[in-house]
Write a protein that holds these residues in place. Sequence first.
Motif: not given
Length: 153
Positions: A16-42
């Motif tokens: 449990t400690i190992g899993l919690v310790g390995c979780s990344k912050e959003p600032a780290d996870l977002i780094i990289g290239t992302w392709n949009a697959t879909n969007a919804t606008m209301t």
Amino acid sequence: MKHTKLIAALTCALMTIGLVGCSKEPADLIIGTWNATNATMTMTITGMGEEYDGSETEEFTYKEGEYTMIFNKDNTMSIKMYDSEDGTEESMNGTYSISDNKLYLESADESAEMDIVSLDKKNLVISQKLEMPMGEDGQGRMTMDAKITLKRA
């Protein structure tokens, strides 16, 4: 038997400690290239009378590479949009920051605040809600809710 239970409990605690310790912050996870697959606008209009008031939802599906967001470690970002039907391409470069599950984008001419709905190693879902007055005296209101789903490239 007591030792077996103790070892099992310690193993679970360490995992449990190992899993919690390995979780990344959003600032780290977002780094990289992302392709949009879909969007919804209301879009919803209120306070303008029966003829104009109402709500309309549009859904968009993107082919890989048509809408790409790139987030770099140095907090710079770029958004690239390619329309495969007419061959036009647009891009926006700027900076980004993340705080309290909010994604802030800044460019030379625009700024945006978006909610991070979900983010993991493979998927990113962001949303944005904009409200603005309508009509000559501002009695009406237009609200736009947008949600974009992206996959890591």
